[in-house]
Design an enzyme around this catalytic site. Structure first.
Site, PDB file in Angstrom:
ATOM      1  N   HIS A 159      -9.205  20.543 -26.937  1.00  0.00           N
ATOM      2  CA  HIS A 159      -9.523  21.392 -28.101  1.00  0.00           C
ATOM      3  C   HIS A 159      -9.357  20.662 -29.439  1.00  0.00           C
ATOM      4  O   HIS A 159      -9.792  21.178 -30.473  1.00  0.00           O
ATOM      5  CB  HIS A 159      -8.664  22.657 -28.116  1.00  0.00           C
ATOM      6  CG  HIS A 159      -8.941  23.599 -26.984  1.00  0.00           C
ATOM      7  ND1 HIS A 159     -10.223  24.039 -26.690  1.00  0.00           N
ATOM      8  CD2 HIS A 159      -8.121  24.189 -26.070  1.00  0.00           C
ATOM      9  CE1 HIS A 159     -10.158  24.853 -25.637  1.00  0.00           C
ATOM     10  NE2 HIS A 159      -8.914  24.955 -25.244  1.00  0.00           N
ATOM     11  N   ASP A 169     -12.087  22.698 -17.210  1.00  0.00           N
ATOM     12  CA  ASP A 169     -11.128  23.669 -17.744  1.00  0.00           C
ATOM     13  C   ASP A 169     -11.883  24.969 -18.057  1.00  0.00           C
ATOM     14  O   ASP A 169     -13.055  24.932 -18.439  1.00  0.00           O
ATOM     15  CB  ASP A 169     -10.503  23.090 -19.007  1.00  0.00           C
ATOM     16  CG  ASP A 169      -9.367  23.940 -19.556  1.00  0.00           C
ATOM     17  OD1 ASP A 169      -8.205  23.557 -19.342  1.00  0.00           O
ATOM     18  OD2 ASP A 169      -9.649  24.970 -20.204  1.00  0.00           O
ATOM     19  N   HIS A 202     -11.698  26.856 -20.462  1.00  0.00           N
ATOM     20  CA  HIS A 202     -12.032  26.989 -21.885  1.00  0.00           C
ATOM     21  C   HIS A 202     -12.990  25.880 -22.314  1.00  0.00           C
ATOM     22  O   HIS A 202     -12.883  24.747 -21.826  1.00  0.00           O
ATOM     23  CB  HIS A 202     -10.758  26.919 -22.730  1.00  0.00           C
ATOM     24  CG  HIS A 202      -9.741  27.969 -22.354  1.00  0.00           C
ATOM     25  ND1 HIS A 202      -8.628  27.677 -21.605  1.00  0.00           N
ATOM     26  CD2 HIS A 202      -9.728  29.297 -22.599  1.00  0.00           C
ATOM     27  CE1 HIS A 202      -7.930  28.808 -21.421  1.00  0.00           C
ATOM     28  NE2 HIS A 202      -8.584  29.797 -22.007  1.00  0.00           N
ATOM     29  N   ASP A 219      -7.272  26.389 -15.111  1.00  0.00           N
ATOM     30  CA  ASP A 219      -7.101  27.765 -15.566  1.00  0.00           C
ATOM     31  C   ASP A 219      -8.298  28.664 -15.238  1.00  0.00           C
ATOM     32  O   ASP A 219      -8.307  29.838 -15.623  1.00  0.00           O
ATOM     33  CB  ASP A 219      -6.750  27.823 -17.065  1.00  0.00           C
ATOM     34  CG  ASP A 219      -7.495  26.810 -17.897  1.00  0.00           C
ATOM     35  OD1 ASP A 219      -8.460  26.194 -17.383  1.00  0.00           O
ATOM     36  OD2 ASP A 219      -7.121  26.623 -19.068  1.00  0.00           O
TER      37      ASP A 219
HETATM   38 ZN    ZN Z   1      -7.930  25.897 -20.759  1.00  0.00          ZN
END
Ligand code: ZN
Length: 287
Positions: A114, A150, A152, A230
């Protein structure tokens, strides 16, 4: 196979934060206790400024020592500059190991995907995978792909690799979800695969397969994997459906590319994280 990790990366935490030291320490225990995989344990060293500054601004690097939190998710832990540099150094070591033909996984924190060129956010301080990908391009690899599974979107990696010659980015992630980006493709080299919440596992695998087909067309000489766990059905931070055997399948798919690859840990917040990583590693190792 090679696992790059150290005990020091468990040295920071904030009470109640999901990105916690046990993610690493319990995985280390699991991998030490098992006998299916023969593991060579390697300790990382800190990434040099020259490598970090290919991906980030000098202002971001300097801000790592500030005392105010970066955002509500991303505390200014004492010593975080050193922790982040060492996690990035582990990604560099993983990248070099892959180029030597080794099967390798960086088991470190903090995660990185991120962190954008100029913004620390989302539990991430330095973008480990982007730093390693840019180092590979600067040291003779012609085409580098990054795959991010991931749950996200890897907004930071996209921001750094966007329209970079020789780089391509493939992110498969829940949408809508944090950080709100990744609905569609970006630039000429960032391919996003948004997945609706609670998509059945079989369909999720089909999305992964589409991403791998697109990746093969890019013909990379090296693949970096942002390995987040996740999208697991019991993860507390997302709403997806994958099971341990899906992460095993992912490892096998990545092995099956027959391209040098290196994987580094991103997210994954359930108590079962050690089992998910172990399943992935067995797949990567052809077991
Ligand atoms: Zn994540």
């Amino acid at each position: 196979m090679k696992i790059i990790t150290n005990d020091a990366c468990t040295g920071y935490f904030r009470s109640g934060h999901p990105e916690r030291p046990m993610r690493i320490s319990r995985t280390q225990e699991k991998l030490h206790a098992q006998t299916d995989l023969s593991i060579a344990w390697t300790k990382p060293s800190a990434a040099p400024d020259e490598s970090i500054l290919r991906a980030h601004t000098p202002e971001l690097l300097a801000s790592l020592t500030q005392s105010e939190d970066f955002d509500a998710d991303t505390p200014a832990h004492p010593g975080i500059a050193d922790y982040a540099r060492t996690s990035a150094g582990a990604a560099l070591e993983a990248m070099r190991s892959a180029r030597n033909g080794e099967t390798v996984f960086s088991l470190m924190r903090p995660p990185g995907h991120h962190a954008t060129r100029n913004q620390i956010m989302g539990f991430c301080y330095l973008n480990n995978i982007a730093i390693a990908a840019l180092e590979a391009l600067a040291t003779g690899v012609k085409r580098v792909a990054v795959v991010d599974f991931d749950v996200h979107h890897g907004n930071g990696t996209e921001d750094i690799l966007l329209n970079r010659d020789g780089a391509a980015f493939f992110s498969i992630h829940q949408f809508p979800a944090y950080p709100g980006t990744g609905r569609g493709n970006a630039g000429n080299n960032c391919f996003n695969y948004p997945v609706a919440p609670a998509l059945p596992r079989a369909q999720y695998r089909e999305v992964f397969s589409s991403a791998f087909e697109q990746l093969k067309k890019f013909k990379p000489g090296l693949v970096g994997v942002s390995a987040g766990f996740d999208a697991y059905a019991n993860d507390p931070l997302a709403q997806e459906t994958l099971e341990a055997e899906d992460f095993h399948w992912l490892g096998r798919q990545i092995r099956g590319l027959n391209i040098p690859t290196f994987s580094i840990l991103e997210g994954g917040y359930s108590r079962d994280l050690p089992d998910l990583i172990f399943a992935y590693l067995k797949g990567l190792n052809g077991k």
